[in-house]
Design a protein around this motif. Structure first.
Motif, mmCIF file in Angstrom:
data_model
loop_
_atom_site.group_PDB
_atom_site.id
_atom_site.type_symbol
_atom_site.label_atom_id
_atom_site.label_comp_id
_atom_site.label_asym_id
_atom_site.label_seq_id
_atom_site.Cartn_x
_atom_site.Cartn_y
_atom_site.Cartn_z
ATOM 1 N N ASN A 106 0.959 -1.143 0.042
ATOM 2 C CA ASN A 106 -0.107 -0.211 0.093
ATOM 3 C C ASN A 106 0.774 1.308 0.076
ATOM 4 O OD1 ASN A 106 -2.586 1.266 0.171
ATOM 5 N ND2 ASN A 106 -2.366 1.646 2.700
ATOM 6 N N ILE A 107 2.211 1.186 0.039
ATOM 7 C CA ILE A 107 3.065 2.077 0.051
ATOM 8 C C ILE A 107 3.249 3.106 -1.400
ATOM 9 C CG2 ILE A 107 5.459 2.923 0.548
ATOM 10 C CD1 ILE A 107 5.780 0.112 2.043
ATOM 11 N N PRO A 108 2.940 4.202 -1.092
ATOM 12 C CA PRO A 108 3.161 5.117 -2.565
ATOM 13 C C PRO A 108 4.383 4.892 -3.006
ATOM 14 C CG PRO A 108 1.934 6.333 -0.638
ATOM 15 C CD PRO A 108 2.538 5.096 0.066
ATOM 16 N N GLY A 109 4.309 4.777 -4.286
ATOM 17 C CA GLY A 109 5.899 4.558 -5.128
ATOM 18 C C GLY A 109 6.143 3.420 -5.266
ATOM 19 N N SER A 110 5.422 2.310 -4.617
ATOM 20 C CA SER A 110 5.806 0.956 -4.628
ATOM 21 C C SER A 110 5.589 0.308 -5.922
ATOM 22 C CB SER A 110 4.991 0.083 -3.589
ATOM 23 O OG SER A 110 3.773 0.000 -3.816
ATOM 24 N N GLU A 111 4.396 0.818 -6.588
ATOM 25 C CA GLU A 111 3.906 0.363 -7.966
ATOM 26 C C GLU A 111 3.803 -1.152 -7.778
ATOM 27 O OE1 GLU A 111 6.934 0.855 -10.939
ATOM 28 O OE2 GLU A 111 6.220 2.813 -11.474
ATOM 29 N N ALA A 112 3.252 -1.479 -6.563
ATOM 30 C CA ALA A 112 2.531 -2.697 -6.501
ATOM 31 C C ALA A 112 1.056 -2.698 -6.242
ATOM 32 C CB ALA A 112 3.116 -3.315 -4.960
ATOM 33 N N THR A 113 0.646 -4.012 -6.399
ATOM 34 C CA THR A 113 -1.014 -4.131 -6.077
ATOM 35 C C THR A 113 -1.317 -4.059 -4.782
ATOM 36 O OG1 THR A 113 -1.127 -5.428 -8.195
ATOM 37 C CG2 THR A 113 -2.804 -5.558 -6.573
ATOM 38 N N SER A 114 -2.445 -3.520 -4.181
ATOM 39 C CA SER A 114 -2.919 -3.369 -2.772
ATOM 40 C C SER A 114 -3.945 -4.540 -2.820
ATOM 41 C CB SER A 114 -3.201 -2.048 -2.310
ATOM 42 O OG SER A 114 -2.143 -1.390 -2.479
ATOM 43 N N GLY A 115 -3.853 -5.297 -1.829
ATOM 44 C CA GLY A 115 -5.015 -6.271 -1.737
ATOM 45 C C GLY A 115 -6.055 -5.595 -0.602
ATOM 46 N N GLY A 116 -7.199 -6.359 -0.647
ATOM 47 C CA GLY A 116 -8.447 -5.545 0.366
ATOM 48 C C GLY A 116 -9.577 -5.335 -0.757
ATOM 49 N N SER A 117 -10.363 -4.492 0.095
ATOM 50 C CA SER A 117 -12.011 -4.107 -0.333
ATOM 51 C C SER A 117 -11.605 -2.653 -0.784
ATOM 52 C CB SER A 117 -12.680 -4.040 0.794
ATOM 53 O OG SER A 117 -12.872 -5.161 1.465
ATOM 54 N N TYR A 118 -12.250 -2.516 -2.004
ATOM 55 C CA TYR A 118 -12.222 -1.285 -2.873
ATOM 56 C C TYR A 118 -13.757 -1.055 -3.068
ATOM 57 C CZ TYR A 118 -7.442 -1.920 -3.977
ATOM 58 O OH TYR A 118 -5.928 -2.246 -4.025
ATOM 59 N N MET A 119 -14.293 0.206 -3.099
ATOM 60 C CA MET A 119 -15.242 0.749 -3.691
ATOM 61 C C MET A 119 -15.306 1.409 -5.156
ATOM 62 S SD MET A 119 -18.511 3.366 -2.350
ATOM 63 C CE MET A 119 -17.763 4.935 -2.674
ATOM 64 N N THR A 120 -15.930 0.995 -6.148
ATOM 65 C CA THR A 120 -15.711 1.315 -7.279
ATOM 66 C C THR A 120 -16.486 3.000 -7.398
ATOM 67 O OG1 THR A 120 -17.917 0.570 -7.939
ATOM 68 C CG2 THR A 120 -16.079 -0.813 -8.611
ATOM 69 N N SER A 121 -15.774 4.045 -8.072
ATOM 70 C CA SER A 121 -16.059 5.185 -8.286
ATOM 71 C C SER A 121 -16.400 5.589 -9.663
ATOM 72 C CB SER A 121 -15.330 6.163 -7.492
ATOM 73 O OG SER A 121 -15.723 7.463 -7.101
ATOM 74 N N GLU A 122 -16.305 6.770 -9.753
ATOM 75 C CA GLU A 122 -16.913 7.639 -11.124
ATOM 76 C C GLU A 122 -15.740 7.189 -12.030
ATOM 77 O OE1 GLU A 122 -15.756 9.196 -8.656
ATOM 78 O OE2 GLU A 122 -14.132 10.759 -9.363
ATOM 79 N N THR A 123 -16.235 7.280 -13.264
ATOM 80 C CA THR A 123 -15.421 7.136 -14.561
ATOM 81 C C THR A 123 -14.723 8.529 -14.991
ATOM 82 O OG1 THR A 123 -17.202 7.463 -16.003
ATOM 83 C CG2 THR A 123 -16.570 5.128 -15.481
#
Length: 214
Positions: free
Chosen positions: A120-137
């Protein structure tokens, strides 16, 4: 390669994974690719079922933040990137559609095709696991994309990191035909341009996207 769709009840899915070596896009153009033997991995029917159960629990936990509970998106990063490991599950019918999805560079530094870690670290260019809510396009450098809001401590930097859903050339099925795996994103959920419209339509604003591995 025609994209495939798997329609299944929420307790039946068996897929296999295979990994190959791949150079960069420029290396591919210059013939600098080296292919290594396949590394198969089977995903038992219980694997998707386990992730569906986890996603349902996450949906219940974040019920106040979500607008819809009819469909959920599940990224199964237990699987190799050559496999259709992103599932849109219809909770009413128990059926699902499956798609290819890339993972972040920082989650697979050796570009093996397997997600090695979440970050979840900025600049890591890694995927973060967990729950997301979809937002606007919105229209960005990757064309039409959908913003994501991280709901867990493991991905609450998603907005600051600009982790979104978007299409990408390196997530096309042809990458698997040529290299045996997809390319990598900067942490975003990158899909084939051919699949993007369906993804954006089926996972409209206010729905759960859950990323994990078993």
């Amino acid at each position: 390669m025609m994209k495939r769709r798997h329609f299944l009840t929420a307790g039946l899915l068996t897929v296999t994974g295979a990994a190959y070596g791949i150079g960069s896009r420029s290396q591919a153009a210059s013939g600098g690719l080296k292919r290594v033997p396949a590394r198969p991995k089977a995903a038992p029917a219980t694997e998707l079922s386990t992730l569906i159960d986890r996603a349902k629990a996450a949906m219940a936990n974040h019920q106040s933040a979500l607008l819809h509970s009819d469909r959920i998106g599940i990224a199964d990063y237990s699987l190799h990137s050559a496999k259709e490991r992103f599932h849109i599950v219809d909770l009413a019918s128990g059926t699902s559609q499956s798609f290819l999805v890339a993972h972040g560079k920082g989650s697979d530094l050796g570009h093996t095709g397997w997600l090695q870690k979440f970050s979840n670290i900025p600049g890591s260019e890694a995927t973060s696991g967990g729950s997301y809510m979809t937002s606007e396009t919105y229209i960005g450098k990757h064309g039409t994309s959908r913003r994501l809001i991280g709901l867990d401590p493991s991905n609450d930097m998603a907005e600051a990191r600009a982790i979104v859903i978007h299409g990408a050339w390196y997530a096309e099925p042809e990458m698997i035909s040529t290299h045996g795996k997809l390319g990598r994103s900067q942490g975003c959920f990158a899909f084939s341009e051919k699949d993007l419209e369906t993804i954006l339509d089926r996972l409209g604003p206010g729905r759960l996207l859950y990323a994990d591995r078993v």
